[in-house]
Design a protein around this motif. Structure first.
Motif, PDB file in Angstrom:
ATOM      1  N   ILE A  47      17.075  48.511  57.514  1.00  0.00           N
ATOM      2  CA  ILE A  47      18.522  48.339  57.466  1.00  0.00           C
ATOM      3  C   ILE A  47      18.813  47.022  56.777  1.00  0.00           C
ATOM      4  CG2 ILE A  47      20.654  48.304  58.793  1.00  0.00           C
ATOM      5  CD1 ILE A  47      19.087  49.597  61.099  1.00  0.00           C
ATOM      6  N   ASP A  48      19.565  47.084  55.701  1.00  0.00           N
ATOM      7  CA  ASP A  48      19.810  45.914  54.853  1.00  0.00           C
ATOM      8  C   ASP A  48      21.223  45.378  55.057  1.00  0.00           C
ATOM      9  OD1 ASP A  48      18.898  44.339  52.274  1.00  0.00           O
ATOM     10  OD2 ASP A  48      20.952  44.991  51.895  1.00  0.00           O
ATOM     11  N   THR A  49      21.324  44.081  55.290  1.00  0.00           N
ATOM     12  CA  THR A  49      22.626  43.452  55.468  1.00  0.00           C
ATOM     13  C   THR A  49      22.589  42.066  54.846  1.00  0.00           C
ATOM     14  OG1 THR A  49      24.357  43.003  57.101  1.00  0.00           O
ATOM     15  CG2 THR A  49      22.097  42.486  57.754  1.00  0.00           C
ATOM     16  N   ALA A  50      23.630  41.266  55.071  1.00  0.00           N
ATOM     17  CA  ALA A  50      23.693  39.903  54.534  1.00  0.00           C
ATOM     18  C   ALA A  50      24.763  39.128  55.268  1.00  0.00           C
ATOM     19  CB  ALA A  50      23.991  39.915  53.034  1.00  0.00           C
ATOM     20  N   ALA A  51      24.584  37.823  55.317  1.00  0.00           N
ATOM     21  CA  ALA A  51      25.583  36.961  55.951  1.00  0.00           C
ATOM     22  C   ALA A  51      26.925  37.062  55.243  1.00  0.00           C
ATOM     23  CB  ALA A  51      25.091  35.515  55.950  1.00  0.00           C
ATOM     24  N   SER A  52      26.901  37.373  53.959  1.00  0.00           N
ATOM     25  CA  SER A  52      28.129  37.402  53.158  1.00  0.00           C
ATOM     26  C   SER A  52      28.881  38.726  53.239  1.00  0.00           C
ATOM     27  CB  SER A  52      27.798  37.106  51.692  1.00  0.00           C
ATOM     28  OG  SER A  52      26.909  38.080  51.171  1.00  0.00           O
ATOM     29  N   TYR A  53      28.270  39.777  53.778  1.00  0.00           N
ATOM     30  CA  TYR A  53      28.929  41.083  53.807  1.00  0.00           C
ATOM     31  C   TYR A  53      30.091  41.054  54.804  1.00  0.00           C
ATOM     32  CZ  TYR A  53      24.938  43.080  51.249  1.00  0.00           C
ATOM     33  OH  TYR A  53      23.980  43.364  50.315  1.00  0.00           O
ATOM     34  N   ALA A  54      31.300  41.231  54.277  1.00  0.00           N
ATOM     35  CA  ALA A  54      32.519  41.208  55.091  1.00  0.00           C
ATOM     36  C   ALA A  54      32.584  39.938  55.931  1.00  0.00           C
ATOM     37  CB  ALA A  54      32.610  42.446  55.976  1.00  0.00           C
ATOM     38  N   ASP A  55      32.129  38.816  55.319  1.00  0.00           N
ATOM     39  CA  ASP A  55      32.166  37.509  55.998  1.00  0.00           C
ATOM     40  C   ASP A  55      31.466  37.545  57.352  1.00  0.00           C
ATOM     41  OD1 ASP A  55      33.620  36.366  53.897  1.00  0.00           O
ATOM     42  OD2 ASP A  55      35.522  37.026  54.754  1.00  0.00           O
ATOM     43  N   GLY A  56      30.369  38.270  57.422  1.00  0.00           N
ATOM     44  CA  GLY A  56      29.583  38.332  58.650  1.00  0.00           C
ATOM     45  C   GLY A  56      29.870  39.523  59.535  1.00  0.00           C
TER      46      GLY A  56
END
Length: 322
Positions: A47-56
């Motif tokens: 599962i891939d995510t990021a701190a920047s996606y939708a501001d967290g």
């Protein structure tokens, strides 16, 4: 779903990963829960995510879902840091201070004590690679990241970082790179993918469906509810609404018609057999995601695979080909 080891590491990963770019913005908590259920049902783990996606917000939703299902130890959570909003403007910051601060915030949002793979999201021309790698080293030594790597870095800096990491980071050093790769974007095949293979880095391909264009939604127009019609995602999709991309999407659609499957299945089937370790996909609905994920088990006839390779081929010249 097929699993393999990520690059030269011992980390087992599923052939397809679930992207969370739209979670917390276009995809609410209820829909995200359905997407995750559909993904886990077919054996997906990455599962891939990021701190920047939708501001967290994407990380918050993911963390809540993993806790509710009690599946944290059954999945591979990939997160990224190094881009953030400052004064209303997105900035790149891969300094030690910024990366470690973002990692701590990500762990809180995800409700976990570690991420399985932590990536530097973009190159930072203002910060030395040595400093950035020092932050990755600290994250691993403190147990907050099990493996580390890079995302969206060109081949030369990836190779440079991989070389430096052999002395600056504990084994397995850099584990992986995450780059855009699909039938619409094969630029990484010139140098980055061969470099990754030679250096033992795993490869995660984001936007395996060509930012959604290969799913066939834009063959005649831009649907009102599509990403290309969205104010914040229009610029993300528009680069692939050109004539070249349209011809490739038509070839995918033609192949899908002949095989009696969806275009998204064909695009994913090509991706998972293109030499990458993990192909990331997302969807606007759980039903659409379930349909797409069938592509992981689809065997493309050699003639169709060859035709898709030809229509999407990128020019190679000096110095890749002498």
């Amino acid at each position: 779903m097929r699993t393999s080891r990520l690059g030269a590491t011992g980390l087992a990963v599923s052939a397809v990963g679930l992207g969370t770019l739209t979670w917390g913005r276009d995809t609410d908590e209820h829909d995200a829960a359905e997407h995750l259920e559909a993904f886990l049902d077919v054996g997906g783990t990455v599962i891939d995510t990021a701190a920047s996606y939708a501001d967290g917000a994407a990380e918050e939703i993911l963390g809540a879902q993993l806790a509710e299902r009690r599946v944290r130890d059954d999945v591979v959570v990939v997160s990224k840091a190094g881009t953030r909003v400052r004064g209303g403007t997105g900035v790149v910051d891969a300094s030690r201070a910024a990366l470690l601060t973002e990692l701590d915030a990500s762990l809180v949002r995800l409700g976990t004590d570690r991420v399985d793979l932590w990536l530097v999201q973009r190159p930072d021309p203002e910060t030395t690679l040595e400093e950035t790698l020092g932050a990755l080293d600290h994250a691993m030594r403190t147990g907050r990241a099990r493996y580390v790597g890079l995302a969206n870095h060109p081949a030369w800096s990836t190779a440079h970082a991989a070389t430096l990491s052999r002395t600056l980071l504990p084994a397995p050093h850099l584990a992986a790179v995450e780059v855009e790769h699909s039938l619409l974007q094969r630029g990484t095949e010139r140098e980055l993918l061969p470099a990754a293979r030679a250096l033992g880095l795993g490869v995660i391909a984001w936007s395996a469906l060509g930012r959604g264009v290969l799913a066939g939604r834009y063959r005649s127009s831009v649907p009102p509810a599509s990403r290309a019609a969205s104010a914040h995602l229009r610029g993300f999709v528009e680069p692939y609404l050109d004539a070249r991309s349209a011809s490739i999407a038509e070839a995918v659609a033609t192949a899908a018609d002949g095989l009696d499957v969806s275009p998204a299945e064909v695009a994913l089937a090509w991706s998972v057999r293109s030499g990458v370790d993990v192909s990331l996909v997302g969807a606007s609905s759980a039903a659409q995601l379930r349909q797409t994920l069938k592509g992981a088990e689809l065997d493309l006839p050699e003639s169709i695979e060859r035709a898709l390779d030809e229509v999407s081929a990128i020019p190679l010249g000096y110095p890749e080909r002498l």
